[in-house]
Design an enzyme around this catalytic site. Structure first.
Site: not given
Length: 521
Positions: A102, A135, A192, A199, A269-270, A279
């Site tokens: 996102g 975002g 990054r 993930r 999700d991290n 993250d």
């Protein structure tokens, strides 16, 4: 500026057929093509020369207009097509369904010196996965992300890397404390770098939707491109893959516990399938040794992601990944065997790590008592973790208990809290510790050198970050540059930076950004 482009993720995996950039549920796709938002007036604050060299860029490239434009999102590198990834996740233990990138846009994949990298922008505008958000990212959170990834790398903790930090030139509306007082802040973008940004949640979404075709596609792609050690086929291939992810995750958690790092948002999700820290949101380093501390305001009530719970949460997350991979294996027993081995393996690796922190080389299972007693004592009175372990290396075999204690007492936030009972407990511990170091063949100097290579002198304390952020928001980046240099050598004495080897000041105890942080921080 020349990059060796290799767009395997987008060429070998299914794309979202819808091209519009509207928030929506995306089905039967690993990603959506999306273009970064054009920025008003990008300005490069800092770029990592080391990371640039790793991906095939020169120092001159970092100063070029091409670099500024590509890594601010203002232009798209030739023969690439930026994309946002589709994934799901468990957030704070609850199934959240589709999440996705996102606030991140992947620019491209590159190869250099036989290694693969994905280049990503964080804060470059909305994607189909942004839901109601914009975002974008602000300067304070971008500085924290940029600094932390590099600090972790130089500490020896598996992590994504930071390539560049830029101002977008735009203003971004944010409510720092979620208390109904939004204000405009400086927009910023971090670039990054990681082998990939796949993930646990990337697999969870297909399993949850019973999309086994794409689950298998993604698993096969991931193994072929990122887990070359896996040579088996069929069911064994997926088990070997899961075993490697489990081992990498375990190693990462041990390293977190070694340096006192708390991630703050260990949602599935991290969690990177590479066992990389990913993250960076409301993270922090322990100031006082407190296994119940979490830096995340959202987690303040239940403290699910507290320091002492990180090993268990990693295992919980691995269970969710095992559930997602189960349709490819259809046998729970071998998955359960891998998961059950995690706890005993963690205990062994944790004890080994703590013995290293204590400078104990000829190791004994009896050291478990020494370690457990120490962590109990560290929590009884507010004790700075970093200072305690660093100063422990100054103790010699000849030191009497009182002398040894005197060498670490700087770590106590309030020495007056140490009553006679606590002092005796500390002296008793140092008596056992003195006995153990006298059993070592290492000299005092050799032991100190080994301990100083494991116990950092400098970590990215939240109050230090906040001081750098405060100055940067006024346009002064000198402290930010100083911190970047200091964090490159966290185990060295660095006399010029001695002022940062200090306990958290009282003013920072409850200050916004210096203690706990929100998820947007």
């Amino acid at each position: 500026m020349k990059l060796n482009i290799q767009n395997k993720f987008t060429s070998e995996l299914p794309a979202d057929p819808i091209q519009t950039n509207d928030p929506r549920q995306v089905h039967q796709a690993c990603f959506s093509f999306v273009e970064p938002k054009k920025t008003e007036k990008p300005f490069l604050i800092h770029a990592s020369k080391q990371v640039a060299l790793e991906i095939g860029l020169s120092e001159e490239d970092l100063l070029s207009t091409d670099f500024l434009n590509v890594f601010s999102g203002n232009s798209i590198y030739p023969e690439t097509q930026p994309f946002a990834m589709c994934y799901a996740g468990h957030q704070f233990g609850n199934w959240a369904g589709q999440l996705g990138d996102g606030r991140a846009i992947n620019l491209t994949e590159v190869t250099h010196d036989g290694k693969k990298y994905t280049l990503q922008l964080k804060g470059a505008g909305p994607t189909p996965y942004s839901r109601t958000a914009d975002g974008l990212a602000v300067l304070r959170s971008s500085i924290r992300e940029y600094l932390c990834a590099e600090a972790m790398f130089y500490l020896g903790v598996p992590t994504t890397r930071s390539l560049s930090l830029m101002l977008s030139g735009d203003q971004v509306l944010r409510d720092v404390l979620y208390n109904g007082n939004p204000a405009y802040e400086k927009g910023a973008i971090v670039s990054r770098v990681a082998p990939s940004f796949i993930r646990f949640g990337s697999f969870e979404i297909f399993a949850a939707r019973e999309d086994l075709v794409n689950l298998k596609l993604l698993a096969d792609f991931t193994i072929k491109n990122h887990f070359q050690n896996v040579k088996s086929e069929g069911v064994e291939k997926y088990l070997s893959f899961f075993e490697e992810v489990t081992q990498a995750t375990l190693k990462m958690i041990v390293e977190w516990q070694r340096v006192g790092f708390v991630h703050g948002v260990m949602n599935t999700d991290n969690m990177s399938i590479h066992g990389l820290t990913i993250d960076y949101g409301p993270y922090g380093w322990l100031e006082d040794y407190n296994t119940g501390w979490t830096p995340n305001t959202t987690d303040n009530q239940h403290k699910r992601y507290r320091f002492g719970n990180q090993p268990e949460i990693a295992l919980w997350n691995l269970y969710q990944l095992a559930n997602a991979l189960y349709p490819l294996i259809e046998d729970a027993k071998p998955l359960e065997a891998i998961l059950e081995a995690y706890s005993s393996n963690y205990e062994k690796q944790y004890l080994n790590m703590m013995q290293d922190k204590l400078g104990i080389e000829n190791k004994s299972n009896y050291d478990l008592f020494l370690v457990n007693r120490l962590t109990e004592l560290l929590e009884k009175v507010e004790t700075d973790m970093t200072i305690f372990f660093r100063n422990l290396g100054n103790i010699t075999k000849e030191d009497a208990v009182v002398v040894a204690f005197g060498k670490i007492k700087e770590a106590f936030y309030n020495e007056k809290e140490l009553n006679e009972v606590l002092l005796k407990e500390w002296y008793d511990w140092f008596e056992i510790y003195n006995f153990r170091i006298n059993e070592q063949t290492l000299s005092d100097l050799e032991r100190k050198q080994k301990m100083n290579g494991i116990n950092p002198k400098y970590v990215l304390r939240n109050y230090i970050s906040q001081l750098g952020i405060d100055d940067a928001e006024k346009g002064d980046y000198s402290l930010l540059y100083e911190l970047i240099e200091m964090l490159k050598k966290p185990y060295d004495e660095q006399p010029n930076f001695q002022k940062w080897f200090a306990k958290r000041p009282d003013w920072a105890r409850n200050k916004v950004g210096s203690s706990m942080l929100s998820c947007s921080s």
